[in-house]
Design an enzyme around this catalytic site. Structure first.
Site, mmCIF file in Angstrom:
data_model
loop_
_atom_site.group_PDB
_atom_site.id
_atom_site.type_symbol
_atom_site.label_atom_id
_atom_site.label_comp_id
_atom_site.label_asym_id
_atom_site.label_seq_id
_atom_site.Cartn_x
_atom_site.Cartn_y
_atom_site.Cartn_z
ATOM 1 N N ARG A 97 -5.020 -8.775 -15.075
ATOM 2 C CA ARG A 97 -5.271 -7.343 -15.234
ATOM 3 C C ARG A 97 -4.407 -6.730 -16.331
ATOM 4 O O ARG A 97 -4.859 -5.914 -17.124
ATOM 5 C CB ARG A 97 -5.000 -6.637 -13.897
ATOM 6 N N ASP A 121 -6.729 -7.972 -8.899
ATOM 7 C CA ASP A 121 -7.058 -7.800 -7.492
ATOM 8 C C ASP A 121 -8.514 -7.395 -7.283
ATOM 9 O O ASP A 121 -9.075 -6.635 -8.066
ATOM 10 C CB ASP A 121 -6.177 -6.709 -6.863
ATOM 11 N N ASP A 320 0.143 1.265 -3.815
ATOM 12 C CA ASP A 320 0.471 -0.136 -3.573
ATOM 13 C C ASP A 320 1.204 -0.362 -2.257
ATOM 14 O O ASP A 320 1.324 -1.509 -1.811
ATOM 15 C CB ASP A 320 1.322 -0.691 -4.725
ATOM 16 N N MET A 342 -7.571 5.827 -3.919
ATOM 17 C CA MET A 342 -7.841 5.316 -5.254
ATOM 18 C C MET A 342 -8.779 4.108 -5.292
ATOM 19 O O MET A 342 -9.545 3.947 -6.232
ATOM 20 C CB MET A 342 -6.519 4.974 -5.955
#
Length: 436
Positions: A97, A121, A320, A342
């Site tokens: 990413r 992810d 997170d 999110m």
């Protein structure tokens, strides 16, 4: 595929030191492309995602010297731009990413930047529009190959511009900032992300000769310069790992000290855990967590209504850590609504916790209500698979608190974000082994 075997139900004890920040490392490492001079970086975490990016930089022609544990010197004075159009890059770039953040520096310094659609992810859509709209605002031409999922931007010389970001994207802001520091004229970025790791990037760029003001706010002003020089930089401790260790201590009713946490950079993290009833003591720059042998009780709002914990851009609570909060709540006294705004797939791992005996109602892809056990019954061991980094560590914490021996497959996802986690957990008394 690697596997962890975890014998749960044991109290842990001792000290644990957080690694360098993963999310800062991915930004800082890309910034070395902005200069041909040497850049030395300390406290780099030895984790899969960061190591992949270091390999990618090496393949791009960056000279890399390892000085010691977590310390590297980089010099991008002979960058091989042809690598960007190779099949090797298309394969390596899509597996990470953070690779998206090489585009801004390459565009600013060399006039072009390419990237395959990045991986990472599986937690829902993570769009790249903010990045490329920013580059277009700076004068770049954008193109996209739908067959190969390959993005490209090109410009002879970027020109400063005013822009209002459609979302306060951390990686998007970082990428635009790295492009703007070498643009001609002044760039103003409103609704910029202002996380500590982005502040670290901006401060590092200023030491390299950039002219960035408004650091720490959501309004950044960047006066472009012709070139940047080298510097030395030390990364912050990883706040997500710090939150993970707080959750681990609470769930296993263990007495732990988390060393050198950088309290001033933790934002809402200590307060949110305190709302779950967890006791945190500040000892210098350490966090001391006593053994919660009598459990911990979730606070309601002052009118008596159920507590909601949700994520928000900094200085709000980081998304997170919501997976950790959800797991910790399963053994609290009381109820809490966890609202993950999110990412629409990040709560889907709760089915494994329900299998272990947790009382969780998944309201929709974004919200889950947790009714805590108050340690009246332990979670039960089970076999599970880690879907992403943060869910993986949450399931690991659940397994360490559970009765019996649990198995977690696909632990490469955990290794992407946590350095030598099994060794570090064994050092404080955890019963965990790695099976390849």
């Amino acid at each position: 595929m690697g596997t962890f075997k975890i014998e749960g139900g044991h109290q842990l004890k001792g000290e644990i030191t957080p690694q360098g920040a993963k999310n800062e490392a991915l930004q800082i490492l890309c910034a070395v492309l902005l200069t041909g001079e040497k850049v030395t970086i300390h406290n780099i975490p030895d984790i899969v995602d960061v190591n992949k990016l270091i390999v990618l930089l090496g393949n791009l022609g960056v000279k890399i010297k390892k000085n010691g544990k977590g310390s590297y010197t980089f010099q991008a004075d002979e960058v091989n731009l042809s690598y960007l159009e190779s099949s090797q890059f298309k394969d390596e770039g899509k597996g990470l990413r953070g690779s998206i953040m090489i585009v801004g520096p390459l565009l600013a310094r060399f006039g072009k930047g390419y990237i395959p659609k990045p991986g990472g992810d599986k937690i829902g859509r993570r769009r790249l529009d903010t990045h490329f709209e920013g580059f277009i605002n700076l004068g770049a031409t954008f193109r996209y190959n739908k067959e190969e999922y390959f993005y490209g931007v090109e410009a002879k010389r970027l020109k400063g511009a005013y822009m209002l970001l459609d979302e306060a994207s951390v990686t998007g802001t970082a990428n635009i900032v790295m492009a703007a520091v070498l643009a001609q004229g002044i760039t103003t970025i409103y609704n910029a992300a202002c996380e500590p790791y982005l502040q670290q990037l901006c401060n590092m760029l200023n030491r390299m000769g950039a002219k960035i003001s408004g650091i720490g706010s959501n309004l950044l002003t960047i006066e472009g310069v012709d070139s940047l020089g080298g510097c030395e930089h030390t990364m912050l401790p990883d706040m997500i790992e710090i939150g993970s260790w707080i959750g681990l201590a609470a769930m296993t009713q263990s007495e732990l000290t988390i060393k050198n946490v950088g309290w001033e950079h933790l934002g809402q993290i200590p307060n949110v855990f305190k709302k779950l009833g967890i006791t945190l003591e500040r000892k210098g720059d350490d966090i001391y967590i006593p053994a919660h042998t009598d459990g911990y009780e979730i606070q309601n709002y002052i009118d008596g209504s159920i507590l909601t914990i949700s994520d928000a851009p900094w200085p709000g609570f980081t998304p997170d850590l919501l997976s950790i909060i959800l797991v910790v709540a399963t053994q609290a006294k009381g109820e809490v609504l966890v609202h993950q705004k999110m990412f629409e797939s990040r709560l889907f791992f709760v089915d494994k916790l329900i299998d272990m005996g947790a009382k969780i109602i998944l309201c929709d892809p974004h919200r889950a209500t947790v009714i805590g056990h108050n340690f009246t019954s332990q979670l039960k061991a089970t076999v599970m698979t880690s879907p992403d980094i943060r869910a993986g560590i949450s399931l690991l914490i659940a397994a360490l608190s559970a009765k019996g021996t649990s198995t977690i497959h696909n632990i490469e996802q955990i290794d992407r974000g946590y350095e030598n986690i099994d060794e570090r957990l064994r050092a404080i008394g955890a019963k965990i082994i790695r099976v390849d």
